[in-house]
Design a protein around this motif. Structure first.
Motif, PDB file in Angstrom:
ATOM      1  N   LEU A 103       0.833  -1.196   0.000  1.00  0.00           N
ATOM      2  CA  LEU A 103       0.000   0.000   0.000  1.00  0.00           C
ATOM      3  C   LEU A 103       0.870   1.250   0.000  1.00  0.00           C
ATOM      4  CD1 LEU A 103      -2.789   1.407   0.317  1.00  0.00           C
ATOM      5  CD2 LEU A 103      -2.524   1.118   2.788  1.00  0.00           C
ATOM      6  N   ALA A 104       0.542   2.186  -0.877  1.00  0.00           N
ATOM      7  CA  ALA A 104       1.183   3.497  -0.903  1.00  0.00           C
ATOM      8  C   ALA A 104       0.092   4.561  -0.876  1.00  0.00           C
ATOM      9  CB  ALA A 104       2.042   3.657  -2.148  1.00  0.00           C
ATOM     10  N   VAL A 105       0.485   5.784  -0.547  1.00  0.00           N
ATOM     11  CA  VAL A 105      -0.421   6.923  -0.582  1.00  0.00           C
ATOM     12  C   VAL A 105       0.133   7.946  -1.565  1.00  0.00           C
ATOM     13  CG1 VAL A 105      -1.272   8.910   0.723  1.00  0.00           C
ATOM     14  CG2 VAL A 105      -1.390   6.633   1.720  1.00  0.00           C
ATOM     15  N   ALA A 106      -0.737   8.473  -2.427  1.00  0.00           N
ATOM     16  CA  ALA A 106      -0.352   9.520  -3.376  1.00  0.00           C
ATOM     17  C   ALA A 106      -1.320  10.682  -3.190  1.00  0.00           C
ATOM     18  CB  ALA A 106      -0.410   8.999  -4.807  1.00  0.00           C
ATOM     19  N   ARG A 111       3.923  16.448   2.161  1.00  0.00           N
ATOM     20  CA  ARG A 111       4.234  15.192   2.855  1.00  0.00           C
ATOM     21  C   ARG A 111       3.952  15.258   4.352  1.00  0.00           C
ATOM     22  NH1 ARG A 111       7.464  10.576   1.749  1.00  0.00           N
ATOM     23  NH2 ARG A 111       8.004   9.508   3.676  1.00  0.00           N
ATOM     24  N   HIS A 112       4.325  16.343   5.022  1.00  0.00           N
ATOM     25  CA  HIS A 112       4.143  16.377   6.464  1.00  0.00           C
ATOM     26  C   HIS A 112       2.663  16.353   6.842  1.00  0.00           C
ATOM     27  CE1 HIS A 112       3.939  20.706   5.469  1.00  0.00           C
ATOM     28  NE2 HIS A 112       3.182  20.815   6.551  1.00  0.00           N
ATOM     29  N   ASN A 113       1.800  16.885   5.967  1.00  0.00           N
ATOM     30  CA  ASN A 113       0.370  16.824   6.234  1.00  0.00           C
ATOM     31  C   ASN A 113      -0.165  15.410   6.042  1.00  0.00           C
ATOM     32  OD1 ASN A 113       0.050  19.672   6.710  1.00  0.00           O
ATOM     33  ND2 ASN A 113       0.363  19.954   4.525  1.00  0.00           N
ATOM     34  N   ILE A 131       4.885   7.147   1.056  1.00  0.00           N
ATOM     35  CA  ILE A 131       4.104   8.370   0.858  1.00  0.00           C
ATOM     36  C   ILE A 131       4.683   9.147  -0.310  1.00  0.00           C
ATOM     37  CG2 ILE A 131       3.430  10.579   1.888  1.00  0.00           C
ATOM     38  CD1 ILE A 131       3.730   9.195   4.641  1.00  0.00           C
ATOM     39  N   PHE A 132       3.809   9.528  -1.235  1.00  0.00           N
ATOM     40  CA  PHE A 132       4.207  10.299  -2.407  1.00  0.00           C
ATOM     41  C   PHE A 132       3.287  11.508  -2.481  1.00  0.00           C
ATOM     42  CE2 PHE A 132       5.160   5.859  -2.820  1.00  0.00           C
ATOM     43  CZ  PHE A 132       6.528   5.899  -3.067  1.00  0.00           C
ATOM     44  N   SER A 133       3.877  12.703  -2.439  1.00  0.00           N
ATOM     45  CA  SER A 133       3.103  13.920  -2.230  1.00  0.00           C
ATOM     46  C   SER A 133       3.421  14.970  -3.276  1.00  0.00           C
ATOM     47  CB  SER A 133       3.391  14.470  -0.827  1.00  0.00           C
ATOM     48  OG  SER A 133       4.785  14.626  -0.625  1.00  0.00           O
ATOM     49  N   ALA A 134       2.590  16.027  -3.277  1.00  0.00           N
ATOM     50  CA  ALA A 134       2.703  17.058  -4.308  1.00  0.00           C
ATOM     51  C   ALA A 134       4.062  17.743  -4.305  1.00  0.00           C
ATOM     52  CB  ALA A 134       1.590  18.083  -4.127  1.00  0.00           C
ATOM     53  N   ASP A 135       4.687  17.837  -3.130  1.00  0.00           N
ATOM     54  CA  ASP A 135       5.969  18.509  -3.064  1.00  0.00           C
ATOM     55  C   ASP A 135       7.132  17.624  -3.531  1.00  0.00           C
ATOM     56  OD1 ASP A 135       5.216  17.066  -0.802  1.00  0.00           O
ATOM     57  OD2 ASP A 135       6.508  18.184   0.545  1.00  0.00           O
ATOM     58  N   ALA A 139       4.476  18.498 -11.077  1.00  0.00           N
ATOM     59  CA  ALA A 139       3.096  18.946 -11.269  1.00  0.00           C
ATOM     60  C   ALA A 139       2.159  18.079 -10.441  1.00  0.00           C
ATOM     61  CB  ALA A 139       2.710  18.871 -12.740  1.00  0.00           C
ATOM     62  N   PRO A 140       1.229  18.693  -9.691  1.00  0.00           N
ATOM     63  CA  PRO A 140       0.281  17.929  -8.881  1.00  0.00           C
ATOM     64  C   PRO A 140      -0.835  17.350  -9.748  1.00  0.00           C
ATOM     65  CG  PRO A 140      -0.207  20.264  -8.696  1.00  0.00           C
ATOM     66  CD  PRO A 140       1.028  20.147  -9.552  1.00  0.00           C
ATOM     67  N   LYS A 141      -1.691  16.539  -9.153  1.00  0.00           N
ATOM     68  CA  LYS A 141      -2.902  16.087  -9.849  1.00  0.00           C
ATOM     69  C   LYS A 141      -3.668  17.318 -10.343  1.00  0.00           C
ATOM     70  CE  LYS A 141      -3.352  12.546  -6.254  1.00  0.00           C
ATOM     71  NZ  LYS A 141      -4.237  12.006  -5.186  1.00  0.00           N
ATOM     72  N   PRO A 142      -4.238  17.289 -11.544  1.00  0.00           N
ATOM     73  CA  PRO A 142      -4.568  16.128 -12.380  1.00  0.00           C
ATOM     74  C   PRO A 142      -3.434  15.592 -13.250  1.00  0.00           C
ATOM     75  CG  PRO A 142      -5.369  18.114 -13.419  1.00  0.00           C
ATOM     76  CD  PRO A 142      -4.820  18.532 -12.073  1.00  0.00           C
ATOM     77  N   ALA A 143      -2.229  16.159 -13.159  1.00  0.00           N
ATOM     78  CA  ALA A 143      -1.081  15.531 -13.826  1.00  0.00           C
ATOM     79  C   ALA A 143      -0.840  14.161 -13.190  1.00  0.00           C
ATOM     80  CB  ALA A 143       0.152  16.408 -13.694  1.00  0.00           C
ATOM     81  N   PRO A 144      -0.332  13.205 -13.935  1.00  0.00           N
ATOM     82  CA  PRO A 144      -0.144  11.850 -13.396  1.00  0.00           C
ATOM     83  C   PRO A 144       1.125  11.670 -12.580  1.00  0.00           C
ATOM     84  CG  PRO A 144       0.547  11.916 -15.679  1.00  0.00           C
ATOM     85  CD  PRO A 144      -0.012  13.288 -15.370  1.00  0.00           C
ATOM     86  N   ASP A 145       1.908  12.734 -12.409  1.00  0.00           N
ATOM     87  CA  ASP A 145       3.267  12.616 -11.873  1.00  0.00           C
ATOM     88  C   ASP A 145       3.339  11.863 -10.547  1.00  0.00           C
ATOM     89  OD1 ASP A 145       3.163  14.553 -13.898  1.00  0.00           O
ATOM     90  OD2 ASP A 145       4.865  15.658 -13.087  1.00  0.00           O
ATOM     91  N   VAL A 146       2.464  12.194  -9.604  1.00  0.00           N
ATOM     92  CA  VAL A 146       2.592  11.604  -8.268  1.00  0.00           C
ATOM     93  C   VAL A 146       2.253  10.113  -8.304  1.00  0.00           C
ATOM     94  CG1 VAL A 146       0.238  12.131  -7.444  1.00  0.00           C
ATOM     95  CG2 VAL A 146       2.133  12.032  -5.812  1.00  0.00           C
ATOM     96  N   TYR A 147       1.337   9.714  -9.181  1.00  0.00           N
ATOM     97  CA  TYR A 147       1.025   8.288  -9.302  1.00  0.00           C
ATOM     98  C   TYR A 147       2.142   7.542 -10.014  1.00  0.00           C
ATOM     99  CZ  TYR A 147      -3.586   8.683  -7.322  1.00  0.00           C
ATOM    100  OH  TYR A 147      -4.605   8.867  -6.443  1.00  0.00           O
ATOM    101  N   LEU A 148       2.717   8.145 -11.028  1.00  0.00           N
ATOM    102  CA  LEU A 148       3.837   7.504 -11.721  1.00  0.00           C
ATOM    103  C   LEU A 148       5.048   7.379 -10.802  1.00  0.00           C
ATOM    104  CD1 LEU A 148       3.512   9.230 -15.198  1.00  0.00           C
ATOM    105  CD2 LEU A 148       2.948   6.859 -14.616  1.00  0.00           C
TER     106      LEU A 148
END
Length: 224
Positions: A103-106, A111-113, A131-135, A139-148
């Motif tokens: 299990l991961a979180v995106a 990250r600290h939040n 944990i994979f976060s916007a920082d 680019a944050p969602k809706p870009a796919p970056d954090v999931y990739l």
């Protein structure tokens, strides 16, 4: 159907019921500049948009210049309120512990939040630092970056991931990344008919209660 090797969960609105708090803080902050009734009408239909997009919409709609500090002050206040008030989504801890997948979180949060939210939900040990976060991305969602990024770091091909998301923004990000998505509609902020909106974006299943998650994932893993 590709085998499933990784479950990736959004955080806000999936693990903690925080989106309703974020919206309330946004409304209160914007109310200092826009009459409440007009603001309420302007914010209809903005669920799933990023905060900068909503601010830009309000500035254009009401011919405002909110200033360089507005967004940073809003983020700080939102983080404070979420940390103090957000409660875990009902049954989320039991649901995620019971699923026999890494299990991961995106998240679009920092990250600290995310770490604070996972501790509140009793899931820090289950996530084990994945944990994979916007920082962490350009680019944050809706870009796919954090999931990739999550798939790459976990060593799993995107097509072998299942994602749990509540927002159109997140669904678009995960689908663009090439992942299957389960939509979650059980948080306090979810509008009526949201399940239909998520299905139109290509989610594979929708659950409104975390107690339904295990069977939904099992169905995706076994269906042809």
């Amino acid at each position: 159907m590709p085998r499933t090797e990784l479950l990736i969960s959004d955080c806000d609105g999936v693990i903690v019921d925080s989106e309703i708090i974020s919206h309330r803080v946004l409304f209160e902050s914007l109310s200092a500049h826009v009459p409440a009734q007009a603001l309420e009408a302007a914010l209809e239909g903005t669920f799933g948009l990023t905060t900068p997009s909503i601010i830009d919409l309000i500035e254009k709609r009401f011919d405002l210049q909110l200033g360089a500090d507005f967004e940073s002050d809003l983020r700080r206040l939102t983080e404070q309120r979420v940390a103090a008030e957000a409660q875990p989504i009902a049954h989320v801890r039991e649901a995620l512990i019971a699923i026999d997948l890494p299990l991961a979180v995106a998240s679009n949060s920092r990250r600290h939040n995310v770490e604070a939210s996972l501790r509140r939900a009793g899931l820090a040990e289950r996530i084990a630092g994945n944990i994979f976060s916007a920082d962490m991305v350009a680019a944050p969602k809706p870009a796919p970056d954090v999931y990739l990024l999550a798939a790459e770091r976990m060593g799993v091909a995107p097509g072998h991931c299942i994602v749990i998301e509540d927002s159109p923004t997140g669904v678009l990000a995960a689908r663009t990344a090439g992942m299957r998505v389960i939509g979650f509609t059980g948080a306090s902020h979810i509008p009526e008919g949201h399940d239909r909106a998520l299905r139109e974006l290509g989610v594979s299943a929708v659950v409104s209660d975390m107690r339904e998650l295990h069977s939904a994932i099992a169905g995706l893993m076994t269906s042809a």
